[in-house]
Every structure is written in structure tokens, then in C-alpha cells.
Enzyme design. Sequence first.
Site, PDB file in Angstrom:
ATOM      1  N   SER A   1     -19.162  11.585  -3.482  1.00 47.76           N
ATOM      2  CA  SER A   1     -20.233  12.581  -3.555  1.00 47.76           C
ATOM      3  C   SER A   1     -20.303  13.400  -2.272  1.00 47.76           C
ATOM      4  O   SER A   1     -20.542  14.607  -2.306  1.00 47.76           O
ATOM      5  CB  SER A   1     -21.583  11.901  -3.831  1.00 47.76           C
ATOM      6  OG  SER A   1     -22.071  11.184  -2.714  1.00 47.76           O
TER       7      SER A   1
ATOM      8  N   ALA B   1     -18.025   5.652  -4.562  1.00 48.39           N
ATOM      9  CA  ALA B   1     -18.918   6.612  -5.221  1.00 48.39           C
ATOM     10  C   ALA B   1     -19.645   7.469  -4.204  1.00 48.39           C
ATOM     11  O   ALA B   1     -19.731   8.702  -4.338  1.00 48.39           O
ATOM     12  CB  ALA B   1     -19.915   5.868  -6.103  1.00 48.39           C
ATOM     13  N   TYR B   2     -20.182   6.834  -3.168  1.00 43.06           N
ATOM     14  CA  TYR B   2     -20.918   7.570  -2.144  1.00 43.06           C
ATOM     15  C   TYR B   2     -19.994   8.541  -1.413  1.00 43.06           C
ATOM     16  O   TYR B   2     -20.332   9.713  -1.212  1.00 43.06           O
ATOM     17  CB  TYR B   2     -21.541   6.580  -1.156  1.00 43.06           C
ATOM     18  CG  TYR B   2     -22.380   7.228  -0.084  1.00 43.06           C
ATOM     19  CD1 TYR B   2     -23.638   7.753  -0.370  1.00 43.06           C
ATOM     20  CD2 TYR B   2     -21.919   7.299   1.225  1.00 43.06           C
ATOM     21  CE1 TYR B   2     -24.402   8.348   0.618  1.00 43.06           C
ATOM     22  CE2 TYR B   2     -22.682   7.881   2.226  1.00 43.06           C
ATOM     23  CZ  TYR B   2     -23.922   8.399   1.921  1.00 43.06           C
ATOM     24  OH  TYR B   2     -24.682   8.978   2.898  1.00 43.06           O
ATOM     25  N   SER B   3     -18.806   8.070  -1.024  1.00 45.34           N
ATOM     26  CA  SER B   3     -17.863   8.927  -0.323  1.00 45.34           C
ATOM     27  C   SER B   3     -17.414  10.094  -1.196  1.00 45.34           C
ATOM     28  O   SER B   3     -17.238  11.218  -0.700  1.00 45.34           O
ATOM     29  CB  SER B   3     -16.640   8.121   0.128  1.00 45.34           C
ATOM     30  OG  SER B   3     -16.998   7.157   1.089  1.00 45.34           O
TER      31      SER B   3
END
Length: 249
Positions: free
Chosen positions: A160, A156-158
Site C-alpha cells: 500500500s 500488504a502494508y508495504s
Amino acid sequence: MTQDAQRRVAVVTGGSRGIGLESARLLAGNGLAVVVCSRHQGEADAAAKEITAAGGTALGTGADVSDEDAVVALFDLAESTYGGIDVVVHAAAHAGLGRTTTVAELDLAVLDELYRTNIRGTFMVAQQAARRMRDGGAIITFSTAVVQLAMPGYGAYSASKGAIEAFTLILAREMGGRDITVNAVAPGPTATELFLEGKDDATLAGLAARAPMNRLGTPAEIAEVVAFLAGPAGHWVNGQVIQVNGGVL
């Protein structure tokens, strides 16, 4: 308004701590007037006071970069106080790096938070920059080395941050006719207060070992790249994702 009409002006979001604060310090030291933006007014004021005490010109303001009205007000303030904007450093971001989970187990509420701050927030800041900046300036966004490393648990972080990279490269092409550069800085593991929070010594040692120099980066080292991109020496660098990670593997 400043008496020096030729003074360059920078807006730095996330400017009260970590990489954002170090960037604001360096830009002020290079002669720019800096608007330091933080989610918390008190922290922004403290950073601006420190910069001013060191001989720089700075103003602190509180704004949530995921709030459209707050972002508009931030740029209004910079223009009304200093007469224009030449550099935008968007260092504010969601602290999603600490929330590791597989795609299968991801809480979609976390994904929504990351989207709102990292993608939507970056887009809104860049949109105001594109509409208001004086020609010849620089826009600097932030990605992360995690995108390139493709580490499990950081989907999820990557995602974004990967969206920020794609968006940044397109914006660079859209701004080319105005001599405005647009680049993304992608730090590796960096010893900011936020990054160190909640990590034990073994975890930090493991992260440091991923770099050939066997250490974490420092906020000041990342800020040096930001200052380079914001200044005349870096103005031929455009439409790039700059990996600032010490060779992390």
C-alpha cells in the site's frame, strides 16, 4: 477569511497526533494558517486550540480521508475559511504496520482496509490538492522505510505504501507546469503513540537497534523534513521519496 491575503495555507490530514501534529505545529510556527484534519472532530479541535494558543492560526475539522465527500468538504472548508491552499500534508494513514502476516496467511479484508485508506485515501486527497491548490505550493505524502527494507510479514502494508511512492512520483511530473512540488516522506521506526502501542520493551529495543544511532526517531524530526519540503528552501526538491530513518538497516 483571513485579512492577510498573502498568508500561505496548509491542510494537514492526520494532524491531531504524532507526525501530523508536529508538522501542523511547525507549519503554523512558520506563519502558515493550518487546517488540522483528524478522523475525530474533538481531537482536531484540541490540536487547533493548542496551535492557536501558541500564537499560530489554525482550524480543526473532523474527516475520514477514505470518504470522498468528507475529503471534498475538507478542501471546501480550507478555501472558504482562508481563501486558498498552498500546502497539503497527507499524514493520515491506516495503522497497518501493527498487522504483520505472511502473504500466504493474509486476510484479504485487511488488504481492503489498507487499500481504502492508504491508496484510495491518498489518491483522493492528492486529487483535490491538484485541482485546487494555488501555484507554487507543495504536496507531501507519506510512505515508510518498510518498503525499502522489504521485511517479511509486511507485504500488504508495504504494497500500500509502495503504491503511494509510485503515485507520488507521477503526480510530481503532472504538477510541474504549475510549480507545485510533490514528494513522499518515508519515516523509519518513529516513537509516535500509534507506533509504540502494543509493543513490549524488547520489541522496541530491537527496532531501535536497526538504526546506527541505536534509537527510534521522533515525530519532531520527521516534521522538520515536512516543513523543509513545504517551504522555499525545499522547493527544488521534487518527485522524491525522502528516507527519514536515521540510517535504519
